[in-house]
Design a protein around this motif. Structure first.
Motif, mmCIF file in Angstrom:
data_model
loop_
_atom_site.group_PDB
_atom_site.id
_atom_site.type_symbol
_atom_site.label_atom_id
_atom_site.label_comp_id
_atom_site.label_asym_id
_atom_site.label_seq_id
_atom_site.Cartn_x
_atom_site.Cartn_y
_atom_site.Cartn_z
ATOM 1 N N VAL A 54 -6.473 3.520 9.003
ATOM 2 C CA VAL A 54 -5.831 4.801 8.703
ATOM 3 C C VAL A 54 -6.889 5.862 8.418
ATOM 4 O O VAL A 54 -6.807 6.996 8.918
ATOM 5 N N LYS A 55 -7.899 5.503 7.635
ATOM 6 C CA LYS A 55 -8.983 6.453 7.335
ATOM 7 C C LYS A 55 -9.716 6.868 8.613
ATOM 8 O O LYS A 55 -10.051 8.043 8.802
ATOM 9 N N TRP A 56 -9.953 5.902 9.478
ATOM 10 C CA TRP A 56 -10.627 6.176 10.757
ATOM 11 C C TRP A 56 -9.781 7.096 11.635
ATOM 12 O O TRP A 56 -10.271 8.070 12.195
ATOM 13 N N ALA A 57 -8.493 6.781 11.750
ATOM 14 C CA ALA A 57 -7.601 7.584 12.592
ATOM 15 C C ALA A 57 -7.504 9.011 12.074
ATOM 16 O O ALA A 57 -7.475 9.978 12.859
ATOM 17 N N LEU A 58 -7.466 9.171 10.748
ATOM 18 C CA LEU A 58 -7.383 10.502 10.169
ATOM 19 C C LEU A 58 -8.649 11.299 10.455
ATOM 20 O O LEU A 58 -8.584 12.469 10.877
ATOM 21 N N LYS A 59 -9.804 10.679 10.249
ATOM 22 C CA LYS A 59 -11.080 11.386 10.394
ATOM 23 C C LYS A 59 -11.396 11.754 11.834
ATOM 24 O O LYS A 59 -11.831 12.883 12.118
ATOM 25 N N TYR A 60 -11.163 10.822 12.737
ATOM 26 C CA TYR A 60 -11.636 11.012 14.108
ATOM 27 C C TYR A 60 -10.573 11.484 15.093
ATOM 28 O O TYR A 60 -10.910 11.892 16.211
ATOM 29 N N HIS A 61 -9.312 11.414 14.704
ATOM 30 C CA HIS A 61 -8.268 11.756 15.672
ATOM 31 C C HIS A 61 -7.206 12.714 15.133
ATOM 32 O O HIS A 61 -6.889 13.702 15.796
ATOM 33 N N VAL A 62 -6.647 12.426 13.950
ATOM 34 C CA VAL A 62 -5.584 13.289 13.427
ATOM 35 C C VAL A 62 -6.124 14.662 13.047
ATOM 36 O O VAL A 62 -5.622 15.693 13.502
ATOM 37 N N GLU A 93 -7.084 20.563 13.947
ATOM 38 C CA GLU A 93 -8.013 21.679 14.150
ATOM 39 C C GLU A 93 -7.816 22.333 15.515
ATOM 40 O O GLU A 93 -7.850 23.565 15.633
ATOM 41 N N ASP A 94 -7.607 21.504 16.534
ATOM 42 C CA ASP A 94 -7.413 22.043 17.882
ATOM 43 C C ASP A 94 -6.170 22.932 17.975
ATOM 44 O O ASP A 94 -6.072 23.792 18.859
ATOM 45 N N ASN A 95 -5.228 22.707 17.066
ATOM 46 C CA ASN A 95 -3.988 23.484 17.077
ATOM 47 C C ASN A 95 -3.937 24.506 15.937
ATOM 48 O O ASN A 95 -2.860 25.013 15.605
ATOM 49 N N ASP A 96 -5.119 24.777 15.358
ATOM 50 C CA ASP A 96 -5.228 25.776 14.289
ATOM 51 C C ASP A 96 -4.318 25.466 13.103
ATOM 52 O O ASP A 96 -3.710 26.361 12.499
ATOM 53 N N VAL A 97 -4.234 24.190 12.780
ATOM 54 C CA VAL A 97 -3.454 23.732 11.626
ATOM 55 C C VAL A 97 -4.423 23.163 10.596
ATOM 56 O O VAL A 97 -5.369 22.449 10.953
ATOM 57 N N GLU A 98 -4.187 23.444 9.329
ATOM 58 C CA GLU A 98 -5.067 22.971 8.261
ATOM 59 C C GLU A 98 -5.132 21.443 8.243
ATOM 60 O O GLU A 98 -4.107 20.757 8.357
ATOM 61 N N THR A 99 -6.331 20.910 8.087
ATOM 62 C CA THR A 99 -6.523 19.461 8.035
ATOM 63 C C THR A 99 -6.075 18.924 6.674
ATOM 64 O O THR A 99 -5.815 19.678 5.735
ATOM 65 N N ILE A 100 -6.017 17.597 6.570
ATOM 66 C CA ILE A 100 -5.533 16.948 5.352
ATOM 67 C C ILE A 100 -6.505 15.879 4.889
ATOM 68 O O ILE A 100 -7.376 15.431 5.635
ATOM 69 N N SER A 101 -6.344 15.473 3.640
ATOM 70 C CA SER A 101 -7.010 14.291 3.108
ATOM 71 C C SER A 101 -5.939 13.408 2.480
ATOM 72 O O SER A 101 -4.818 13.868 2.206
ATOM 73 N N ILE A 102 -6.271 12.152 2.247
ATOM 74 C CA ILE A 102 -5.292 11.218 1.710
ATOM 75 C C ILE A 102 -5.898 10.393 0.585
ATOM 76 O O ILE A 102 -7.115 10.351 0.404
ATOM 77 N N VAL A 148 0.827 -1.206 0.000
ATOM 78 C CA VAL A 148 0.000 0.000 0.000
ATOM 79 C C VAL A 148 0.860 1.254 0.000
ATOM 80 O O VAL A 148 1.857 1.329 0.732
ATOM 81 N N PHE A 149 0.502 2.199 -0.858
ATOM 82 C CA PHE A 149 1.037 3.556 -0.823
ATOM 83 C C PHE A 149 -0.013 4.444 -0.171
ATOM 84 O O PHE A 149 -1.175 4.456 -0.593
ATOM 85 N N VAL A 150 0.383 5.191 0.843
ATOM 86 C CA VAL A 150 -0.480 6.198 1.470
ATOM 87 C C VAL A 150 0.141 7.562 1.177
ATOM 88 O O VAL A 150 1.335 7.761 1.406
ATOM 89 N N ASP A 151 -0.675 8.492 0.679
ATOM 90 C CA ASP A 151 -0.135 9.778 0.270
ATOM 91 C C ASP A 151 -1.083 10.904 0.677
ATOM 92 O O ASP A 151 -2.300 10.759 0.576
ATOM 93 N N ILE A 152 -0.526 12.011 1.138
ATOM 94 C CA ILE A 152 -1.319 13.194 1.456
ATOM 95 C C ILE A 152 -1.690 13.904 0.162
ATOM 96 O O ILE A 152 -0.821 14.168 -0.682
#
Length: 257
Positions: free
Chosen positions: A135-143, A148-157, A62-66
């Motif tokens: 990975v999708k779950w961790a990104l959506k619900y935690h990362v 957002e809590d640190n005023d940093v732009e969110t990402i998608s993969i 698997v390749f995971v990419d931002i």
């Protein structure tokens, strides 16, 4: 006027001879060690393979990419980009370990990993798909909430995955006390996974024939693997399920909070 090909001084003869001899000796060693490649049954480790040797596996890659990482960097200052990377990348690397996978490499804005050493085809593919879903779950619900809590732009993969025969080889050189060698995965499947990831759009996750063939479409993650179409731009592996051309599929599974 055509530019001369001889733009640099002649390479020293002594150095040429040294390189030629070194390459020749290495080629002989490689040939000897690759004459009979054993089938791997456990996750490969650097210590169990001698330099230039290899083992054959059936693995999920698997390749995971931002998504759109270059533009993300242009929109955000360096500190915010580094914050995001140091939250996301280590987590998906940890998840590789959680699923008994092996990290092939960190690409800066993503990773390449493989799964399923020693497992049968069905179990290996389910492990691969469960990793992606997690990975999708961790990104959506935690990362992303942490960003957002640190005023940093969110990402998608996006991800690209394949199930195929893979040769794990220890490539490098002996150089005194320095470790100038590493394990690397060599297979058509790695190229497939990379190509599928490049084809995938934002929040899309593509897999190949091999993943579709062995996924559990009744009780497992295979029920979330849906046919997309054929890919004329790249041909890979042996056709499965009677397909004469390469087919690819989307994976939509994710854990729910």
């Amino acid at each position: 006027q055509e530019p001369s090909e001889n733009r640099m001084p002649n390479f020293p003869d002594s150095h040429q001879e040294e390189i030629i001899e070194r390459i020749g000796e290495r080629a002989e060693t490689v040939e000897e060690r690759l004459e009979d490649i054993p089938r791997g049954r456990t996750n490969p480790s650097l210590e169990e393979l001698t330099i230039h040797s290899a083992k054959r596996y059936r693995l999920g890659i698997v390749f995971v990419d931002i998504n759109d990482f270059s533009n993300y960097m242009s929109r955000n200052d360096d500190e915010d980009t580094l914050f995001m990377l140091n939250v996301f990348i280590p987590e998906i690397m940890e998840l590789v370990r959680d699923f008994d996978g092996k990290l092939e490499k960190n690409t800066g804005d993503g990773i390449l990993a493989y799964f399923g050493a020693g497992e049968d085809d069905g179990d290996a593919v389910e492990t691969l798909l469960e990793y992606i879903a997690t990975v999708k779950w961790a990104l959506k619900y935690h990362v992303n909430p942490e960003l957002e809590d640190n005023d940093v732009e969110t990402i998608s993969i996006s991800t690209g995955s394949a199930y195929d025969t893979v040769y794990i080889s220890r490539i490098g050189a002996h150089s005194g006390n320095q470790r100038m060698n590493r394990l690397t995965a060599v297979s058509t499947g790695a190229n497939i996974a990379s190509e599928l990831e490049a084809m995938a759009g934002t929040d899309q996750h593509y897999v190949n024939d091999g993943v579709y063939e062995y996924s559990d479409d009744e009780n497992g993650w295979g029920q979330y693997v849906k046919h997309v179409g054929k890919h004329n731009g790249y041909t890979w592996g042996s056709p499965l399920k009677g397909h004469d051309t390469a087919q690819y599929y989307k994976f939509t599974g994710v854990w729910q909070e």
